[in-house]
Write a protein that holds these residues in place. Structure first.
Motif, PDB file in Angstrom:
ATOM      1  N   GLY A  42     -15.404 -45.306   8.543  1.00 18.60           N
ATOM      2  CA  GLY A  42     -16.389 -45.898   9.439  1.00 18.60           C
ATOM      3  C   GLY A  42     -15.838 -47.172  10.057  1.00 18.60           C
ATOM      4  O   GLY A  42     -16.523 -48.192  10.125  1.00 18.60           O
ATOM      5  N   CYS A  43     -14.610 -47.096  10.538  1.00 22.29           N
ATOM      6  CA  CYS A  43     -13.881 -48.291  10.965  1.00 22.29           C
ATOM      7  C   CYS A  43     -14.459 -48.940  12.207  1.00 22.29           C
ATOM      8  O   CYS A  43     -14.147 -50.102  12.506  1.00 22.29           O
ATOM      9  CB  CYS A  43     -12.414 -47.953  11.188  1.00 22.29           C
ATOM     10  SG  CYS A  43     -12.117 -46.753  12.520  1.00 22.29           S
ATOM     11  N   ILE A  64     -10.919 -44.342  10.274  1.00 18.10           N
ATOM     12  CA  ILE A  64     -11.611 -43.113  10.665  1.00 18.10           C
ATOM     13  C   ILE A  64     -13.030 -43.459  11.100  1.00 18.10           C
ATOM     14  O   ILE A  64     -13.721 -44.249  10.450  1.00 18.10           O
ATOM     15  CB  ILE A  64     -11.610 -42.076   9.516  1.00 18.10           C
ATOM     16  CG1 ILE A  64     -12.299 -40.780   9.943  1.00 18.10           C
ATOM     17  CG2 ILE A  64     -12.221 -42.637   8.242  1.00 18.10           C
ATOM     18  CD1 ILE A  64     -12.164 -39.647   8.929  1.00 18.10           C
ATOM     19  N   ASP A  65     -13.464 -42.881  12.215  1.00 19.33           N
ATOM     20  CA  ASP A  65     -14.803 -43.131  12.742  1.00 19.33           C
ATOM     21  C   ASP A  65     -15.207 -41.938  13.611  1.00 19.33           C
ATOM     22  O   ASP A  65     -14.351 -41.361  14.297  1.00 19.33           O
ATOM     23  CB  ASP A  65     -14.837 -44.416  13.576  1.00 19.33           C
ATOM     24  CG  ASP A  65     -16.253 -44.911  13.831  1.00 19.33           C
ATOM     25  OD1 ASP A  65     -16.719 -45.776  13.066  1.00 19.33           O
ATOM     26  OD2 ASP A  65     -16.905 -44.427  14.788  1.00 19.33           O
ATOM     27  N   PRO A  66     -16.506 -41.576  13.629  1.00 18.53           N
ATOM     28  CA  PRO A  66     -16.914 -40.407  14.420  1.00 18.53           C
ATOM     29  C   PRO A  66     -17.082 -40.671  15.903  1.00 18.53           C
ATOM     30  O   PRO A  66     -17.207 -39.719  16.685  1.00 18.53           O
ATOM     31  CB  PRO A  66     -18.264 -40.028  13.797  1.00 18.53           C
ATOM     32  CG  PRO A  66     -18.806 -41.314  13.265  1.00 18.53           C
ATOM     33  CD  PRO A  66     -17.606 -42.084  12.780  1.00 18.53           C
ATOM     34  N   ASP A  67     -17.075 -41.941  16.331  1.00 18.43           N
ATOM     35  CA  ASP A  67     -17.386 -42.285  17.717  1.00 18.43           C
ATOM     36  C   ASP A  67     -16.105 -42.521  18.511  1.00 18.43           C
ATOM     37  O   ASP A  67     -15.397 -43.508  18.282  1.00 18.43           O
ATOM     38  CB  ASP A  67     -18.260 -43.544  17.740  1.00 18.43           C
ATOM     39  CG  ASP A  67     -18.748 -43.882  19.139  1.00 18.43           C
ATOM     40  OD1 ASP A  67     -18.223 -43.323  20.119  1.00 18.43           O
ATOM     41  OD2 ASP A  67     -19.674 -44.711  19.257  1.00 18.43           O
ATOM     42  N   PRO A  68     -15.771 -41.639  19.451  1.00 18.96           N
ATOM     43  CA  PRO A  68     -14.528 -41.816  20.223  1.00 18.96           C
ATOM     44  C   PRO A  68     -14.476 -43.132  20.995  1.00 18.96           C
ATOM     45  O   PRO A  68     -13.409 -43.725  21.129  1.00 18.96           O
ATOM     46  CB  PRO A  68     -14.532 -40.624  21.177  1.00 18.96           C
ATOM     47  CG  PRO A  68     -15.463 -39.622  20.566  1.00 18.96           C
ATOM     48  CD  PRO A  68     -16.497 -40.416  19.836  1.00 18.96           C
ATOM     49  N   GLU A  69     -15.634 -43.602  21.485  1.00 22.82           N
ATOM     50  CA  GLU A  69     -15.645 -44.853  22.252  1.00 22.82           C
ATOM     51  C   GLU A  69     -15.189 -46.026  21.390  1.00 22.82           C
ATOM     52  O   GLU A  69     -14.405 -46.879  21.832  1.00 22.82           O
ATOM     53  CB  GLU A  69     -17.045 -45.139  22.808  1.00 22.82           C
ATOM     54  CG  GLU A  69     -17.123 -46.450  23.587  1.00 22.82           C
ATOM     55  CD  GLU A  69     -18.542 -46.868  23.906  1.00 22.82           C
ATOM     56  OE1 GLU A  69     -18.729 -48.022  24.324  1.00 22.82           O
ATOM     57  OE2 GLU A  69     -19.457 -46.036  23.750  1.00 22.82           O
ATOM     58  N   THR A  70     -15.670 -46.083  20.159  1.00 20.65           N
ATOM     59  CA  THR A  70     -15.287 -47.202  19.309  1.00 20.65           C
ATOM     60  C   THR A  70     -13.805 -47.129  18.933  1.00 20.65           C
ATOM     61  O   THR A  70     -13.146 -48.161  18.789  1.00 20.65           O
ATOM     62  CB  THR A  70     -16.142 -47.262  18.031  1.00 20.65           C
ATOM     63  OG1 THR A  70     -15.913 -46.091  17.242  1.00 20.65           O
ATOM     64  CG2 THR A  70     -17.609 -47.362  18.349  1.00 20.65           C
ATOM     65  N   LEU A  71     -13.280 -45.923  18.789  1.00 16.15           N
ATOM     66  CA  LEU A  71     -11.859 -45.788  18.490  1.00 16.15           C
ATOM     67  C   LEU A  71     -10.997 -46.263  19.658  1.00 16.15           C
ATOM     68  O   LEU A  71      -9.944 -46.879  19.450  1.00 16.15           O
ATOM     69  CB  LEU A  71     -11.533 -44.340  18.135  1.00 16.15           C
ATOM     70  CG  LEU A  71     -12.115 -43.830  16.810  1.00 16.15           C
ATOM     71  CD1 LEU A  71     -11.806 -42.350  16.634  1.00 16.15           C
ATOM     72  CD2 LEU A  71     -11.588 -44.635  15.628  1.00 16.15           C
ATOM     73  N   GLY A  90     -13.628 -38.849  12.788  1.00 21.41           N
ATOM     74  CA  GLY A  90     -14.220 -38.116  11.680  1.00 21.41           C
ATOM     75  C   GLY A  90     -15.337 -38.906  11.028  1.00 21.41           C
ATOM     76  O   GLY A  90     -15.451 -40.126  11.194  1.00 21.41           O
ATOM     77  N   PHE A  91     -16.175 -38.204  10.285  1.00 21.95           N
ATOM     78  CA  PHE A  91     -17.262 -38.809   9.538  1.00 21.95           C
ATOM     79  C   PHE A  91     -16.772 -39.194   8.142  1.00 21.95           C
ATOM     80  O   PHE A  91     -15.655 -38.833   7.733  1.00 21.95           O
ATOM     81  CB  PHE A  91     -18.435 -37.843   9.437  1.00 21.95           C
ATOM     82  CG  PHE A  91     -19.109 -37.552  10.751  1.00 21.95           C
ATOM     83  CD1 PHE A  91     -20.159 -38.342  11.202  1.00 21.95           C
ATOM     84  CD2 PHE A  91     -18.684 -36.495  11.549  1.00 21.95           C
ATOM     85  CE1 PHE A  91     -20.782 -38.086  12.415  1.00 21.95           C
ATOM     86  CE2 PHE A  91     -19.295 -36.224  12.762  1.00 21.95           C
ATOM     87  CZ  PHE A  91     -20.349 -37.024  13.197  1.00 21.95           C
ATOM     88  N   ALA A  92     -17.631 -39.876   7.390  1.00 24.38           N
ATOM     89  CA  ALA A  92     -17.269 -40.239   6.016  1.00 24.38           C
ATOM     90  C   ALA A  92     -16.945 -38.997   5.197  1.00 24.38           C
ATOM     91  O   ALA A  92     -16.011 -39.004   4.380  1.00 24.38           O
ATOM     92  CB  ALA A  92     -18.402 -41.036   5.373  1.00 24.38           C
ATOM     93  N   ARG A  93     -17.687 -37.912   5.406  1.00 25.30           N
ATOM     94  CA  ARG A  93     -17.452 -36.691   4.638  1.00 25.30           C
ATOM     95  C   ARG A  93     -16.096 -36.055   4.943  1.00 25.30           C
ATOM     96  O   ARG A  93     -15.644 -35.163   4.230  1.00 25.30           O
ATOM     97  CB  ARG A  93     -18.564 -35.673   4.907  1.00 25.30           C
ATOM     98  CG  ARG A  93     -18.626 -35.178   6.338  1.00 25.30           C
ATOM     99  CD  ARG A  93     -19.662 -34.087   6.525  1.00 25.30           C
ATOM    100  NE  ARG A  93     -19.746 -33.624   7.898  1.00 25.30           N
ATOM    101  CZ  ARG A  93     -20.588 -34.105   8.799  1.00 25.30           C
ATOM    102  NH1 ARG A  93     -21.441 -35.061   8.459  1.00 25.30           N
ATOM    103  NH2 ARG A  93     -20.595 -33.625  10.033  1.00 25.30           N
ATOM    104  N   ASP A  94     -15.438 -36.523   6.036  1.00 24.71           N
ATOM    105  CA  ASP A  94     -14.123 -36.001   6.413  1.00 24.71           C
ATOM    106  C   ASP A  94     -12.981 -36.864   5.875  1.00 24.71           C
ATOM    107  O   ASP A  94     -11.819 -36.629   6.221  1.00 24.71           O
ATOM    108  CB  ASP A  94     -14.006 -35.935   7.946  1.00 24.71           C
ATOM    109  CG  ASP A  94     -15.103 -35.091   8.585  1.00 24.71           C
ATOM    110  OD1 ASP A  94     -15.391 -34.010   8.049  1.00 24.71           O
ATOM    111  OD2 ASP A  94     -15.669 -35.530   9.609  1.00 24.71           O
ATOM    112  N   ALA A  95     -13.288 -37.834   5.036  1.00 28.24           N
ATOM    113  CA  ALA A  95     -12.282 -38.812   4.610  1.00 28.24           C
ATOM    114  C   ALA A  95     -11.067 -38.170   3.960  1.00 28.24           C
ATOM    115  O   ALA A  95      -9.947 -38.661   4.094  1.00 28.24           O
ATOM    116  CB  ALA A  95     -12.914 -39.830   3.654  1.00 28.24           C
ATOM    117  N   ALA A  96     -11.287 -37.066   3.234  1.00 25.72           N
ATOM    118  CA  ALA A  96     -10.170 -36.439   2.508  1.00 25.72           C
ATOM    119  C   ALA A  96      -9.566 -35.261   3.243  1.00 25.72           C
ATOM    120  O   ALA A  96      -8.639 -34.635   2.721  1.00 25.72           O
ATOM    121  CB  ALA A  96     -10.644 -36.004   1.118  1.00 25.72           C
TER     122      ALA A  96
END
Length: 219
Positions: A42-43, A64-71, A90-96
């Motif tokens: 959730g960076c 890792i973060d799900p929002d392309p704009e913030t990345l 990616g979301f938190a559930r995608d961390a691994a």
């Protein structure tokens, strides 16, 4: 707090959550070392990941973060260096995902209060899986609101923005139990920071060096 447009979100975090205070605690608790592999879940726009890099340039950091704009904003904010931060969607559930056991440390700040209880569990489980044995998790989020005044602040700010269904478990103090359910040990609340939006707690937890498999009982 819910994700407004990223520029407004950064400003709100600075103004209402005492960001400098709890981020300083997170960095001190993390204590990154040269060569360590660190994942920031959730960076957002990269504030924490960039701060980690600034105090330990030799750390290998992934955000890792799900929002392309913030990345995109995170990439733009990152100082040019010989060892750039790796940013991924990616979301938190995608961390691994594709990174099982790949990290020495994981950080996660102001993410879990926004998601349903099952996503909190899935996110923590993925963070556990992303860590190497003995790896550590540093988590900062809204924790148990321990006074009527803090509960009122939390209700009038965070819960107005994000609703009560997802946020109430945090306010009731669910995080230590979820960390233990995910498999973490040495779960410790290292600090509690009062803010205009409620209490933010900082937790440190560790993945066991050796995972104990269930015993096999022969017939």
């Amino acid at each position: 707090m819910g994700r407004a447009p990223s520029t407004l979100y950064d400003l709100a975090i600075r103004l209402f959550t005492r960001e400098k205070c709890w981020r300083r605690i997170v960095l001190r608790t993390l204590a990154p070392q040269p060569g360590e592999r660190i994942l920031d879940v959730g960076c957002g726009t990269g504030t924490l990941a960039i701060a980690i890099k600034s105090i330990e340039p030799m750390a290998k950091i992934t955000g890792i973060d799900p929002d392309p704009e913030t990345l995109v904003r995170a990439i733009a904010k990152e100082p040019r260096s010989a060892a750039p931060i790796f940013w991924t969607k990616g979301f938190a559930r995608d961390a691994a995902a594709g990174r099982r056991g790949a990290f020495d440390a994981v950080t996660c700040t102001l993410v879990l209060h926004q998601v349903p209880l099952e996503e909190k569990r899935a996110g923590l489980g993925a963070m556990f899986d992303a860590l190497a044995p003995g790896g550590r998790l540093i988590l900062a989020d809204y924790g148990e609101q321990r006074s009527s005044f803090m509960r009122m602040l939390f209700r009038q700010t965070v819960q107005r923005l994000d609703g009560t269904t997802d946020t109430q478990p945090n306010a009731d103090g669910v995080l230590p139990r979820l960390l233990q359910e995910a498999g973490f040990e040495e779960v410790t609340e290292t600090a509690v920071v009062p803010t205009l939006t409620g209490l933010i707690a900082v937790f440190k937890a560790r993945k066991p060096m050796t995972l104990i498999s269930p015993s096999i009982v022969w017939p």
